[in-house]
Design an enzyme around this catalytic site. Structure first.
Site, mmCIF file in Angstrom:
data_model
loop_
_atom_site.group_PDB
_atom_site.id
_atom_site.type_symbol
_atom_site.label_atom_id
_atom_site.label_comp_id
_atom_site.label_asym_id
_atom_site.label_seq_id
_atom_site.Cartn_x
_atom_site.Cartn_y
_atom_site.Cartn_z
ATOM 1 N N ASP A 102 27.431 4.555 33.961
ATOM 2 C CA ASP A 102 26.552 4.289 35.260
ATOM 3 C C ASP A 102 27.430 4.592 36.587
ATOM 4 O O ASP A 102 28.415 4.026 37.014
ATOM 5 C CB ASP A 102 26.528 2.581 35.485
ATOM 6 N N LYS A 165 19.189 2.921 38.322
ATOM 7 C CA LYS A 165 19.537 1.581 38.266
ATOM 8 C C LYS A 165 19.493 0.778 39.496
ATOM 9 O O LYS A 165 20.055 1.695 40.804
ATOM 10 C CB LYS A 165 21.037 1.555 37.629
ATOM 11 N N LYS A 197 17.034 0.443 35.272
ATOM 12 C CA LYS A 197 17.795 -0.889 34.827
ATOM 13 C C LYS A 197 17.867 -1.619 36.140
ATOM 14 O O LYS A 197 18.234 -1.246 37.174
ATOM 15 C CB LYS A 197 19.362 -0.207 34.513
#
Length: 255
Positions: A102, A165, A197
């Site tokens: 991430d 995300k 996400k």
């Protein structure tokens, strides 16, 4: 089974169970990983700092759930615009054994008008992943403006992001439904291959159900699977388990 319990079970299976605290230790990470599998279900992944990836993988194997992915973070949490550092951190994360990375998008650079550095950073980090999953944190709560959230999402997807995300969980405003709707709309426009996400601020089964319903409305029920949808959270797990058991979730200050 009530609709909310069903949503809670589904949300649990889509969780990236997370600890990204400055006081994390091997023991704390191992304790988190032992929660990944329970009679209520198994989470999709755990998310930890890079140095804890090996202990996370070891603990998950010992707990009988080696299928749980291990995610980590790079260019975190500030989203700086130094591509070489982000790439070096991403390569190191893969070397530690991470299944997923991430990376924080250089969102402040975008806010200052630089539309190129984000594309360059994401593209380079995707190459550094060597086939592993790359999630790009756009920090929607700092971008604030829907047009900037849209632009960061579009740039990230064009550069090769596997997921976009919402948040690091380290800023005052994290995941929100309006930001999620903007991001999911971009994913749909771009063909629906990129995942989404929601991270930070999703703390109850009711809140999780709202995100699941939004994603299903925009992209279809079948799209909402661990391949395309995750929740990044810590306190959410216990509250989902309480809901599944028929209890009442308690407020929490966790991620």
């Amino acid at each position: 089974m009530s609709a909310l319990i069903e949503a809670a079970r589904r949300a649990l299976s889509l969780m990236d169970l997370t600890t990204l605290n400055d006081d994390d230790t091997d023991e704390k990470v191992a304790a988190l990983c032992r929660k990944a599998k329970s009679p209520d279900g198994t989470v999709a992944a755990v998310c930890v700092f890079p140095r804890f990836v090996p202990i996370a993988k070891k603990t998950l194997r010992e707990a009988g759930c080696p299928e749980v992915q291990v995610a980590t973070v790079t260019n975190f949490p500030h989203g700086n615009d130094d591509v070489s550092i982000a790439v070096a951190e991403t390569r190191a994360a893969i070397a530690y054994g991470a299944d997923e990375v991430d990376v924080v998008f250089p969102y402040r650079a975008l806010m200052a008008g630089n539309r190129d550095i984000g594309f360059e950073l994401v593209k380079a980090c995707k190459e550094a992943c060597g086939g592993k999953l790359l999630k790009v944190i756009i920090e929607s709560g700092e971008l604030k403006d829907a047009a900037l959230i849209r632009e960061a999402s579009e740039i990230s997807i064009r550069a090769g992001a596997d997921f976009i995300k919402t948040s690091t969980g380290k800023v005052p405003v994290n995941a929100t439904l309006p930001a999620a709707e903007t991001m999911l709309a971009v994913i749909k426009e771009q063909g629906g291959q990129c995942g989404f996400k929601a991270a930070g601020g999703v703390k109850s089964a009711t809140e999780a159900a709202e995100y699941l319903a939004l994603a299903a409305r925009l992209l279809g029920e079948d799209w909402v699977s661990a391949r395309h949808f995750r929740f990044g959270a810590s306190s959410l797990l216990a509250n989902l388990q309480i809901e599944i058991a028929g209890g009442v979730a308690k407020p929490s200050s966790g991620y």
